[in-house]
Write an enzyme that holds these catalytic residues in place. Structure first.
Site, PDB file in Angstrom:
ATOM      1  N   ASN A  10       0.868  -1.181   0.000  1.00 40.41           N
ATOM      2  CA  ASN A  10       0.000   0.000   0.000  1.00 40.41           C
ATOM      3  C   ASN A  10       0.907   1.234   0.000  1.00 40.41           C
ATOM      4  O   ASN A  10       1.493   1.567   1.028  1.00 40.41           O
ATOM      5  CB  ASN A  10      -0.903  -0.033   1.245  1.00 40.41           C
ATOM      6  N   LYS A  12       0.113   4.236  -0.250  1.00 40.34           N
ATOM      7  CA  LYS A  12      -0.542   5.419   0.341  1.00 40.34           C
ATOM      8  C   LYS A  12      -0.335   6.638  -0.577  1.00 40.34           C
ATOM      9  O   LYS A  12      -0.215   6.466  -1.786  1.00 40.34           O
ATOM     10  CB  LYS A  12      -0.043   5.645   1.773  1.00 40.34           C
ATOM     11  N   HIS A  96      -9.593   1.020   5.156  1.00 45.42           N
ATOM     12  CA  HIS A  96      -8.290   1.255   5.793  1.00 45.42           C
ATOM     13  C   HIS A  96      -8.492   2.224   6.970  1.00 45.42           C
ATOM     14  O   HIS A  96      -9.300   3.155   6.879  1.00 45.42           O
ATOM     15  CB  HIS A  96      -7.298   1.829   4.780  1.00 45.42           C
ATOM     16  N   GLU A  98      -6.876   4.637   7.955  1.00 40.85           N
ATOM     17  CA  GLU A  98      -6.674   6.056   7.617  1.00 40.85           C
ATOM     18  C   GLU A  98      -7.921   6.632   6.941  1.00 40.85           C
ATOM     19  O   GLU A  98      -8.235   7.808   7.111  1.00 40.85           O
ATOM     20  CB  GLU A  98      -5.420   6.200   6.737  1.00 40.85           C
ATOM     21  N   GLU A 168      -5.086  -4.768  10.763  1.00 43.93           N
ATOM     22  CA  GLU A 168      -4.067  -3.736  10.931  1.00 43.93           C
ATOM     23  C   GLU A 168      -4.360  -2.959  12.219  1.00 43.93           C
ATOM     24  O   GLU A 168      -5.168  -2.004  12.194  1.00 43.93           O
ATOM     25  CB  GLU A 168      -4.085  -2.764   9.755  1.00 43.93           C
ATOM     26  N   GLY A 174       2.645   2.483  10.756  1.00 47.34           N
ATOM     27  CA  GLY A 174       3.589   3.586  10.577  1.00 47.34           C
ATOM     28  C   GLY A 174       4.342   3.970  11.842  1.00 47.34           C
ATOM     29  O   GLY A 174       4.990   5.009  11.892  1.00 47.34           O
ATOM     30  N   SER A 209       3.640  -1.908  10.325  1.00 44.92           N
ATOM     31  CA  SER A 209       5.094  -1.941  10.545  1.00 44.92           C
ATOM     32  C   SER A 209       5.733  -3.269  10.152  1.00 44.92           C
ATOM     33  O   SER A 209       6.714  -3.710  10.766  1.00 44.92           O
ATOM     34  CB  SER A 209       5.433  -1.589  11.994  1.00 44.92           C
TER      35      SER A 209
HETATM   36  P1  13P Z   1       3.153   0.543   7.659  1.00 41.84           P
HETATM   37  O1  13P Z   1       3.656  -0.763   7.096  1.00 41.84           O
HETATM   38  O2  13P Z   1       3.892   1.729   7.151  1.00 41.84           O
HETATM   39  O3  13P Z   1       3.042   0.482   9.147  1.00 41.84           O
HETATM   40  O4  13P Z   1       1.650   0.721   7.106  1.00 41.84           O
HETATM   41  C1  13P Z   1       0.759  -0.308   7.256  1.00 41.84           C
HETATM   42  C2  13P Z   1      -0.451  -0.002   6.484  1.00 41.84           C
HETATM   43  O5  13P Z   1      -1.228   0.858   6.841  1.00 41.84           O
HETATM   44  C3  13P Z   1      -0.679  -0.742   5.236  1.00 41.84           C
HETATM   45  O6  13P Z   1      -1.965  -0.550   4.765  1.00 41.84           O
END
Ligand code: 13P
Length: 248
Positions: A10, A12, A96, A98, A168, A174, A209
């Site tokens: 992903n 982002k 997601h 976010e 997640e 992150g 992560s």
């Molecule tokens: P990270 O791997 O940067 O923690 O992000 C995870 C994520 O949100 C994947 O959709």
């Protein structure tokens, strides 16, 4: 892993047009399945066409990060499932954290997006996860159950079990603070337990992560069938290393 491992990157809202073309080129050139791992990248929508062009003839699949719940019409800024299909997407992330946290997506909107995606032949990757406060309050399982049930109510259990579910935990995204393999396994076993009779065939991912350093321990867990990778998917070498670990 008894199910076909799936590693999804992903990206982002990162990169530029040229860096996306370069990144996906590096991924496509270095990904040789030689086995059974499936690898998918999810670039920002505006780069889908460029990324799709690089992926022609490769074994790497394409996904999107979000989809509209609506088919077409006056929904400024939205992108429909059929538009994503036109750009050769096979997968799309829905729900997601976010999207839920920054854009106020509710579980019922997520469910509508899930249905819209599946209706056009996309495989939704339903993202679920609890916040740190919810985990500390010992509400993690309840929150995940609510997020799953919202989709089951609208789409049905069979629809959910023919999709992909990604656990997640919000506190692991992150942050560099990956869930322990035991924590991830515990939640994914819980999720699998709610998926009905087709549950054994459903692919369940862990995200938060994930890196080349911690992937092996995660993939050893019985109910972890792959990863949804954020930051580490922006470096082809790291991402390929994670795919390779899933293979072995
Ligand atoms: P990270 O791997 O940067 O923690 O992000 C995870 C994520 O949100 C994947 O959709």
């Amino acid at each position: 892993m008894i199910r076909r491992p799936l590693i999804v990157g992903n990206w982002k809202m990162n990169g530029s047009r040229s860096s996306s073309i370069e990144l996906v080129g590096d991924v496509a050139n270095n990904f040789s399945t030689g086995g059974h791992v499936e690898c998918v990248v999810c670039p920002p929508d505006v780069f889908l066409a460029d990324v799709a062009a690089v992926l022609v003839g490769s074994d790497v699949g394409l996904g999107a990060q979000n989809v509209s719940q609506y088919e077409k019409g006056a929904y400024t800024g939205d992108v429909s499932a059929s538009m994503l299909v036109e750009f050769t997407c096979a997968y799309v992330l829905v729900g997601h954290s976010e999207r839920r946290a920054c854009f106020g997506e509710t579980s019922s909107q997520v469910a509508e997006k899930f249905v819209a995606a599946q209706g056009k032949g996309l495989t939704p990757i339903l993202c679920v996860g609890e916040t740190l406060a919810e985990r500390k309050a010992e509400r993690a399982f309840e929150v995940i159950a609510e997020q799953l049930d919202a989709v089951v109510e609208v789409a049905g259990l069979n629809a959910l079990s023919s999709a992909v579910v990604a656990y997640e935990p919000v506190w692991a995204i992150g942050t560099g603070e990956v869930a322990s393999p035991a924590q991830a396994q515990e939640m994914l076993a819980f999720i699998r337990g709610r998926l009905g009779e087709k549950a054994d065939a459903t692919r369940l991912l862990y995200g938060g992560s994930v890196s080349a350093e911690n992937a092996a321990q995660l993939f050893e867990q019985q109910d972890i069938d792959g990863a949804l990778v954020g930051g580490a998917s922006l470096q082809a070498e790291q991402f390929m290393a994670i795919c390779q670990i899933a293979e072995t």
